[in-house]
Motif scaffolding. Structure first.
Motif, mmCIF file in Angstrom:
data_model
loop_
_atom_site.group_PDB
_atom_site.id
_atom_site.type_symbol
_atom_site.label_atom_id
_atom_site.label_comp_id
_atom_site.label_asym_id
_atom_site.label_seq_id
_atom_site.Cartn_x
_atom_site.Cartn_y
_atom_site.Cartn_z
ATOM 1 N N ALA A 99 70.888 15.363 83.771
ATOM 2 C CA ALA A 99 71.127 14.037 83.546
ATOM 3 C C ALA A 99 69.989 13.159 83.187
ATOM 4 C CB ALA A 99 71.707 13.342 84.924
ATOM 5 N N ASP A 100 70.033 12.768 82.148
ATOM 6 C CA ASP A 100 68.801 11.922 81.481
ATOM 7 C C ASP A 100 68.802 10.520 82.318
ATOM 8 O OD1 ASP A 100 66.776 10.805 80.146
ATOM 9 O OD2 ASP A 100 67.498 11.498 78.180
ATOM 10 N N GLN A 101 67.951 10.583 83.502
ATOM 11 C CA GLN A 101 67.868 9.589 84.178
ATOM 12 C C GLN A 101 67.230 8.387 83.487
ATOM 13 O OE1 GLN A 101 66.110 11.023 87.731
ATOM 14 N NE2 GLN A 101 68.073 11.708 88.730
ATOM 15 N N GLU A 102 66.152 8.715 82.689
ATOM 16 C CA GLU A 102 65.205 7.893 82.185
ATOM 17 C C GLU A 102 66.182 7.093 81.009
ATOM 18 O OE1 GLU A 102 64.388 10.986 82.468
ATOM 19 O OE2 GLU A 102 62.757 10.890 83.978
ATOM 20 N N ALA A 103 66.957 7.541 80.206
ATOM 21 C CA ALA A 103 67.677 7.051 79.452
ATOM 22 C C ALA A 103 68.755 6.176 79.848
ATOM 23 C CB ALA A 103 68.228 7.984 78.293
ATOM 24 N N ALA A 104 69.364 6.697 81.136
ATOM 25 C CA ALA A 104 70.357 5.982 81.841
ATOM 26 C C ALA A 104 69.462 4.472 82.380
ATOM 27 C CB ALA A 104 70.884 6.599 82.870
ATOM 28 N N LEU A 105 68.608 4.866 82.906
ATOM 29 C CA LEU A 105 67.793 3.392 83.347
ATOM 30 C C LEU A 105 67.504 2.614 82.267
ATOM 31 C CD1 LEU A 105 66.282 1.870 85.684
ATOM 32 C CD2 LEU A 105 64.301 3.286 85.209
ATOM 33 N N VAL A 106 67.110 3.160 81.324
ATOM 34 C CA VAL A 106 66.765 1.967 80.086
ATOM 35 C C VAL A 106 68.076 1.436 79.455
ATOM 36 C CG1 VAL A 106 66.109 1.872 77.830
ATOM 37 C CG2 VAL A 106 64.574 3.279 79.441
ATOM 38 N N ALA A 107 69.447 2.097 79.413
ATOM 39 C CA ALA A 107 70.360 1.695 78.718
ATOM 40 C C ALA A 107 70.967 0.483 79.934
ATOM 41 C CB ALA A 107 71.589 2.727 79.013
ATOM 42 N N ARG A 108 70.767 0.702 81.395
ATOM 43 C CA ARG A 108 71.073 -0.416 82.348
ATOM 44 C C ARG A 108 70.259 -1.625 82.027
ATOM 45 N NH1 ARG A 108 70.840 3.985 85.895
ATOM 46 N NH2 ARG A 108 69.213 3.204 87.072
ATOM 47 N N LEU A 109 68.828 -1.399 81.741
ATOM 48 C CA LEU A 109 68.037 -2.651 81.751
ATOM 49 C C LEU A 109 68.423 -3.340 80.305
ATOM 50 C CD1 LEU A 109 64.547 -1.084 82.616
ATOM 51 C CD2 LEU A 109 66.113 -2.488 84.100
ATOM 52 N N ARG A 110 68.839 -2.766 79.490
ATOM 53 C CA ARG A 110 68.979 -3.313 78.163
ATOM 54 C C ARG A 110 70.393 -3.834 78.184
ATOM 55 N NH1 ARG A 110 65.187 -4.146 75.107
ATOM 56 N NH2 ARG A 110 64.549 -1.966 74.929
ATOM 57 N N GLU A 111 71.275 -3.444 79.116
ATOM 58 C CA GLU A 111 72.590 -4.267 79.185
ATOM 59 C C GLU A 111 72.385 -5.409 79.999
ATOM 60 O OE1 GLU A 111 77.093 -3.318 80.737
ATOM 61 O OE2 GLU A 111 75.523 -1.776 80.931
ATOM 62 N N ALA A 112 71.488 -5.320 81.149
ATOM 63 C CA ALA A 112 71.216 -6.590 81.728
ATOM 64 C C ALA A 112 70.525 -7.532 80.980
ATOM 65 C CB ALA A 112 70.487 -6.143 82.980
ATOM 66 N N ASP A 113 69.858 -7.193 79.798
ATOM 67 C CA ASP A 113 68.884 -8.147 79.088
ATOM 68 C C ASP A 113 69.643 -8.387 77.784
ATOM 69 O OD1 ASP A 113 66.567 -9.524 78.779
ATOM 70 O OD2 ASP A 113 66.236 -7.968 77.060
ATOM 71 N N ASP A 114 71.181 -8.478 77.689
ATOM 72 C CA ASP A 114 71.826 -8.468 76.457
ATOM 73 C C ASP A 114 71.407 -9.918 75.998
ATOM 74 O OD1 ASP A 114 73.219 -8.467 74.389
ATOM 75 O OD2 ASP A 114 75.348 -8.367 75.471
ATOM 76 N N THR A 115 70.522 -10.061 74.982
ATOM 77 C CA THR A 115 70.242 -11.248 74.461
ATOM 78 C C THR A 115 71.212 -12.032 73.466
ATOM 79 O OG1 THR A 115 69.178 -10.183 72.601
ATOM 80 C CG2 THR A 115 67.952 -10.894 74.431
ATOM 81 N N ALA A 116 72.439 -11.119 73.253
ATOM 82 C CA ALA A 116 73.381 -12.015 72.701
ATOM 83 C C ALA A 116 73.965 -13.058 73.702
ATOM 84 C CB ALA A 116 74.353 -10.927 72.256
ATOM 85 N N ASP A 117 73.898 -12.914 74.822
ATOM 86 C CA ASP A 117 74.558 -13.886 75.623
ATOM 87 C C ASP A 117 73.708 -15.046 75.932
ATOM 88 O OD1 ASP A 117 75.193 -14.884 78.546
ATOM 89 O OD2 ASP A 117 76.964 -14.515 77.624
ATOM 90 N N GLU A 118 73.878 -16.410 75.572
ATOM 91 C CA GLU A 118 73.029 -17.311 75.937
ATOM 92 C C GLU A 118 72.406 -17.493 77.365
ATOM 93 O OE1 GLU A 118 72.673 -22.238 75.235
ATOM 94 O OE2 GLU A 118 74.406 -21.020 74.499
ATOM 95 N N SER A 119 73.188 -17.122 78.391
ATOM 96 C CA SER A 119 73.005 -17.332 79.559
ATOM 97 C C SER A 119 71.585 -16.239 80.113
ATOM 98 C CB SER A 119 74.188 -17.360 80.805
ATOM 99 O OG SER A 119 74.526 -15.925 80.586
ATOM 100 N N THR A 120 71.840 -15.215 79.347
ATOM 101 C CA THR A 120 70.897 -14.210 79.869
ATOM 102 C C THR A 120 69.531 -14.783 79.196
ATOM 103 O OG1 THR A 120 72.606 -12.657 79.311
ATOM 104 C CG2 THR A 120 70.303 -11.821 79.120
ATOM 105 N N GLY A 121 69.444 -15.302 78.081
ATOM 106 C CA GLY A 121 68.168 -15.920 77.594
ATOM 107 C C GLY A 121 67.481 -16.861 78.730
ATOM 108 N N GLU A 122 68.460 -17.612 79.462
ATOM 109 C CA GLU A 122 67.824 -18.366 80.536
ATOM 110 C C GLU A 122 67.483 -17.841 81.539
ATOM 111 O OE1 GLU A 122 70.919 -21.349 81.294
ATOM 112 O OE2 GLU A 122 71.081 -22.177 79.345
#
Length: 620
Positions: free
Chosen positions: A529-552
């Motif tokens: 299991a590529d744990q590193e890639a999975a972790l980055v994917a989770r971080l990127r999903e949590a930081d989805d800048t397409a959503d305005e509230s995420t920017g706040e």
């Protein structure tokens, strides 16, 4: 110097594959990492920073010390100028400084800024704490010079070094060849905790005519060259091993030496190439201990492992590089093979066939002849002059593999300096006549019984049926000329063959079929299991800048971090008339959609609406 806030912003802007690479190279705590701020904290955690620093050489450490002492970011030319006069890095040039800067930046130990670099505060603080850990202080990292240059091996000693190294190189090729032959005969099971069981080690040591302590080295060299591999926890030869065995001795050594060189870590490769004509003994270990002040034990272990294999391969002799060893690290494997070829004994293509059914080779046999001869004779002794023994069992083995009495006789006559002795001729013809008196055929997978053993000699079948060594086959008398077993044809065939009965295998049409027992490993990449890639994917999903509230949320996390660390930040605010104004603030609180902080330039408290804040960055 810079801080967590700047690193979080850097991580957020990095490509995913770059973050994955960092995570694979750095050791961090993963618990509680849910966004890029958490990841920045984890990367700047004291334990993680110390682990990263432990793997750095003195040049990279000196670069970090220099960055940590600077009040502004430094580029490669400035770092080179600052370090060129230091005892640890005399004369360092811009290219070397840039390489070191790129390396420490890639490990997230330094922060890049338009071609210049700063050390993270956590890194500088950890280096400052080194004396308390029994490690060199930042001053000592710069001031301690390298140990004296290693003395070159005198030319008067090189002939003796080359002679001993050539003997070892030849013995190494022989040992790896014998290992492959033994593993073709019977694989070696790997223990769950690693290493071979003692009985397997003793068996292989006997086949190789070496001490048991040498067996791990032989496996190390052979597996590194891709000649043996693990499959289902069993060591077996690979498909490449057969071609290797049929190559000239010098070419076989070249493959082993090239694999040794290819596996060298970059830093160790540079060290050895720079000391290709000097002894690799205690002085090399002293240099490595100086070069890696915080990772001395690990570095010394790596050096010990590779220099051990170099000694066994004949790259060195008594820790002095041979002429072939010098050529290897300076000019590559082809040049080394050309050198060692001149020192190896000449290969022979003729043997002495003797009346006692032994075959004596007066020198190392050409690989093709050696390989075929092994198919019809067992090796009794192996050296420059080898001895083989022919028996009824070995002739049966050859015929099983596809030889005939005529092909065996023709081959032996061709390579013999003494003709084919009459006892040997009788043995070959008698074994060929006996071969196939017992045959094994498949019955299919439909019924309980899967194979049959047939023979016109009912007495011989009875002997096979009551043979205790074959009891596991569960042979049942189905007719006067037939036994049956629940096991598959090949299993039954090899069991009866090992018990030394004249057995042959039949194909579906009833014709004799040549079987080969050789089983090879098919190395494949270990899927994990590529744990590193999975972790980055989770971080990127949590930081989805397409959503305005995420920017706040991102802005709020930045401010929270600055408040906790009492850090000065530059806050970009869009005014009602559209102007963008920068405020140098020390944030003191966030709540109710507003930011509170002390304006350091105006020395007043300000309250700003978060909706007007368009950017945030660490203060220079």
């Amino acid at each position: 110097m810079t801080n967590t806030l700047a690193l979080a912003a850097r991580l957020r802007a990095m490509p995913d594959e770059s973050i994955v690479r960092v995570l694979r190279e750095r050791t961090i705590r993963r618990a509680g990492v849910s966004d890029f701020f958490d990841l920045a904290d984890a990367l700047l955690d004291r334990d993680s920073v110390q682990r990263a620093l432990s793997g750095l050489d003195r040049t990279r450490l000196a670069v970090l010390v220099t960055l940590g002492r600077a009040s502004t970011p430094l580029d490669a030319s400035q770092v080179a100028a600052a370090l060129s006069g230091a005892a640890a890095t005399p004369g360092i040039d811009v290219d070397a400084a840039q390489e070191a800067l790129d390396a420490v930046s890639g490990l997230i130990l330094a922060h890049p800024d338009s071609g210049a670099f700063s050390a993270y505060e956590a890194v500088t603080a950890q280096l400052a704490a080194w004396p308390g850990l029994g490690l060199p202080s930042p001053d000592a990292l710069l001031a301690e010079p390298a140990p004296p240059a290693l003395a070159a091996v005198p030319d008067t000693e090189r002939r003796f070094t080359d002679r001993l190294a050539a003997e070892r190189a030849f013995d190494a090729v022989t040992a790896v060849s014998e290992l492959i032959a033994e593993l073709f005969r019977e694989g070696a099971r790997e223990l769950q905790k690693g290493g071979l069981a003692l009985p397997a080690s003793k068996r292989i040591a006997g086949a190789l005519a070496v001490d048991v302590s040498v067996v791990p080295t032989v496996f190390s060299v052979a597996s590194r060259a891709g000649l043996v591999a693990l499959e289902d926890a069993v060591w077996l030869p690979t498909e490449a091993a057969t071609d290797w065995q049929h190559s000239p001795t010098a070419d076989r050594w070249r493959a082993l030496a090239a694999a040794w060189q290819d596996a060298l870590p970059d830093d160790l490769r540079r060290i050895l190439s720079g000391r290709s004509r000097a002894a690799w003994g205690e002085s090399l270990r002293e240099y490595v201990a100086w070069l890696y002040p915080a990772g001395r034990e690990l570095a010394e272990e790596r050096v010990a492992a590779y220099t051990r294999d170099a000694e066994w391969l004949g790259v060195t002799a008594h820790q002095a590089p041979s002429t072939a060893g010098c050529a290897l690290v300076e000019d590559g494997p082809d040049a080394a093979a050309d050198t060692v070829r001149e020192l190896f004994p000449a290969e022979v293509d003729k043997v002495y066939l003797q009346h006692d059914l032994t075959i004596v080779a007066p020198g190392p046999l050409e690989p093709a002849i050696d390989g075929r001869l092994r198919g019809m004779a067992d090796v009794e002794s192996r050296a420059l002059a080898s001895t083989f023994r022919v028996s009824a069992a070995t002739i049966d083995r050859a015929i099983t593999a596809g030889e005939t009495a005529e092909s065996i006789h023709a081959f032996l006559a061709e390579i013999s300096l003494t003709g084919v002795p009459q006892p040997l001729d009788y043995l070959v013809r008698d074994a060929a006549e006996r071969y196939g008196r017992v045959r094994v055929r498949s019955l299919g997978d439909d019924g309980r019984m899967r194979s049959a053993v047939v023979s016109s000699d009912a007495t011989l079948l009875t002997t096979i049926q009551v043979d205790q060594s074959l009891s596991a086959l569960g042979l049942v008398r189905a007719a006067e000329d037939r036994l049956e077993s629940r096991f598959a044809r090949d299993v039954v065939f090899w069991a009866i063959s090992d018990a030394r009965y004249p057995v042959a295998a039949e194909d579906a049409d009833g014709n004799v079929e040549a079987l080969r027992r050789q089983r090879v490993a098919h190395p494949r990449a270990v899927e994990r299991a590529d744990q590193e890639a999975a972790l980055v994917a989770r971080l990127r999903e949590a930081d989805d800048t397409a959503d305005e509230s995420t920017g706040e949320q991102w802005l709020t996390r930045q401010l929270d971090l600055a408040i906790r660390g009492r850090q000065l930040v530059v806050v970009e605010v869009t005014m009602p008339d559209g102007r963008v104004v920068d405020y140098l603030l020390e944030p003191t609180g966030v709540g109710g959609g507003r930011l509170r902080g002390r304006d350091r330039a105006a020395d007043i408290e300000r309250t700003l609406p978060l909706s007007s804040v368009t950017g945030l960055r660490p203060a220079d």
